[in-house]
Motif scaffolding. Structure first.
Motif, PDB file in Angstrom:
ATOM      1  N   ALA A  31       0.827  -1.215   0.000  1.00 24.07           N
ATOM      2  CA  ALA A  31       0.000   0.000   0.000  1.00 24.07           C
ATOM      3  C   ALA A  31       0.855   1.256   0.000  1.00 24.07           C
ATOM      4  N   GLY A  32       1.995   1.217   0.671  1.00 24.88           N
ATOM      5  CA  GLY A  32       2.862   2.386   0.745  1.00 24.88           C
ATOM      6  C   GLY A  32       2.171   3.563   1.414  1.00 24.88           C
ATOM      7  N   LEU A  33       2.793   4.713   1.308  1.00 23.02           N
ATOM      8  CA  LEU A  33       2.242   5.948   1.876  1.00 23.02           C
ATOM      9  C   LEU A  33       2.602   7.116   0.969  1.00 23.02           C
ATOM     10  N   VAL A  34       1.776   8.147   0.984  1.00 19.82           N
ATOM     11  CA  VAL A  34       2.141   9.381   0.298  1.00 19.82           C
ATOM     12  C   VAL A  34       3.046  10.172   1.226  1.00 19.82           C
ATOM     13  N   ALA A  35       3.800  11.090   0.657  1.00 17.68           N
ATOM     14  CA  ALA A  35       4.813  11.830   1.410  1.00 17.68           C
ATOM     15  C   ALA A  35       4.239  12.507   2.650  1.00 17.68           C
ATOM     16  N   GLY A  36       3.069  13.101   2.521  1.00 19.79           N
ATOM     17  CA  GLY A  36       2.454  13.779   3.668  1.00 19.79           C
ATOM     18  C   GLY A  36       2.161  12.833   4.816  1.00 19.79           C
ATOM     19  N   GLU A  37       1.743  11.618   4.494  1.00 14.39           N
ATOM     20  CA  GLU A  37       1.473  10.620   5.534  1.00 14.39           C
ATOM     21  C   GLU A  37       2.775  10.203   6.237  1.00 14.39           C
ATOM     22  N   ILE A  38       3.843  10.097   5.468  1.00  9.76           N
ATOM     23  CA  ILE A  38       5.143   9.753   6.050  1.00  9.76           C
ATOM     24  C   ILE A  38       5.586  10.870   6.991  1.00  9.76           C
ATOM     25  N   ALA A  39       5.455  12.109   6.529  1.00 14.84           N
ATOM     26  CA  ALA A  39       5.868  13.262   7.334  1.00 14.84           C
ATOM     27  C   ALA A  39       5.100  13.311   8.653  1.00 14.84           C
ATOM     28  N   VAL A  64       8.301   4.921  -6.412  1.00 11.91           N
ATOM     29  CA  VAL A  64       7.326   5.992  -6.292  1.00 11.91           C
ATOM     30  C   VAL A  64       6.372   5.929  -7.476  1.00 11.91           C
ATOM     31  N   ALA A  65       5.110   6.204  -7.193  1.00 13.54           N
ATOM     32  CA  ALA A  65       4.097   6.245  -8.244  1.00 13.54           C
ATOM     33  C   ALA A  65       3.275   7.514  -8.069  1.00 13.54           C
ATOM     34  N   GLN A  66       3.041   8.195  -9.184  1.00 11.77           N
ATOM     35  CA  GLN A  66       2.233   9.412  -9.160  1.00 11.77           C
ATOM     36  C   GLN A  66       0.767   9.046  -9.011  1.00 11.77           C
ATOM     37  N   GLU A  67       0.091   9.679  -8.071  1.00 11.75           N
ATOM     38  CA  GLU A  67      -1.358   9.499  -7.870  1.00 11.75           C
ATOM     39  C   GLU A  67      -1.991  10.876  -7.787  1.00 11.75           C
ATOM     40  N   GLY A  68      -2.400  11.374  -8.930  1.00 10.19           N
ATOM     41  CA  GLY A  68      -2.966  12.731  -8.958  1.00 10.19           C
ATOM     42  C   GLY A  68      -1.908  13.739  -8.550  1.00 10.19           C
ATOM     43  N   ARG A  69      -2.189  14.505  -7.495  1.00  9.74           N
ATOM     44  CA  ARG A  69      -1.233  15.506  -7.012  1.00  9.74           C
ATOM     45  C   ARG A  69      -0.177  14.905  -6.097  1.00  9.74           C
ATOM     46  N   PHE A  70      -0.355  13.662  -5.710  1.00 10.22           N
ATOM     47  CA  PHE A  70       0.505  13.045  -4.699  1.00 10.22           C
ATOM     48  C   PHE A  70       1.430  11.996  -5.307  1.00 10.22           C
ATOM     49  N   GLN A  71       2.493  11.718  -4.573  1.00  8.53           N
ATOM     50  CA  GLN A  71       3.395  10.633  -4.936  1.00  8.53           C
ATOM     51  C   GLN A  71       3.350   9.596  -3.821  1.00  8.53           C
ATOM     52  N   ARG A  72       3.082   8.347  -4.210  1.00 12.20           N
ATOM     53  CA  ARG A  72       3.014   7.257  -3.241  1.00 12.20           C
ATOM     54  C   ARG A  72       4.338   6.509  -3.246  1.00 12.20           C
ATOM     55  N   TYR A  73       4.916   6.400  -2.064  1.00 17.12           N
ATOM     56  CA  TYR A  73       6.207   5.731  -1.895  1.00 17.12           C
ATOM     57  C   TYR A  73       6.002   4.343  -1.315  1.00 17.12           C
ATOM     58  N   ARG A  74       6.783   3.410  -1.833  1.00 14.97           N
ATOM     59  CA  ARG A  74       6.734   2.029  -1.357  1.00 14.97           C
ATOM     60  C   ARG A  74       8.161   1.533  -1.159  1.00 14.97           C
TER      61      ARG A  74
END
Length: 117
Positions: A31-39, A64-74
């Motif tokens: 599932a990973g997390l977007v940068a804001g969730e990690i922060a 990393v995968a682009q999801e709209g305005r966000f980047q999801r990191y795994r």
């Protein structure tokens, strides 16, 4: 895995922040997390986190995968497993029974630490 790749991975994880980020993403699995969730999870400023994410990406530890305005990191679990295999390939001089004994001893230590003994 080549020795230079292992060194690059270890150098990247030598930072406490990057180690925390990688371990957090390993816990999240695919599932990973977007940068804001990690922060938020690690209580890091976004600018500081960006620097560390870039370093982990360059070492190949994250995807990393682009999801709209966000980047999801795994976490790159395959690279992590490859590193573990590299480190343990010659464990116990090719006598796996000895390695099993070491694993059992480590489990006992982990249990004792968890129970506060």
């Amino acid at each position: 895995m080549e020795k230079t790749t292992a060194i690059t991975v270890f150098e990247s994880l030598a930072s406490g922040v990057r180690l925390d980020v990688f371990r957090l993403l390993v816990r999240q699995g695919p599932a990973g997390l977007v940068a804001g969730e990690i922060a938020v999870a690690l209580e890091l400023p976004a600018t500081n986190l960006s620097f560390h994410l870039k370093a982990l990406m360059q070492a190949g530890l994250l995807t990393v995968a682009q999801e709209g305005r966000f980047q999801r990191y795994r976490a790159n679990i395959a690279l992590m497993q490859e590193l573990i295999h590299y480190l343990t390939a010659e464990c116990c001089a090719g006598q796996p029974a000895q390695c099993a004994e070491l694993d059992a001893a480590a489990d006992c230590i982990d249990c004792a630490q968890a129970s506060g003994s």
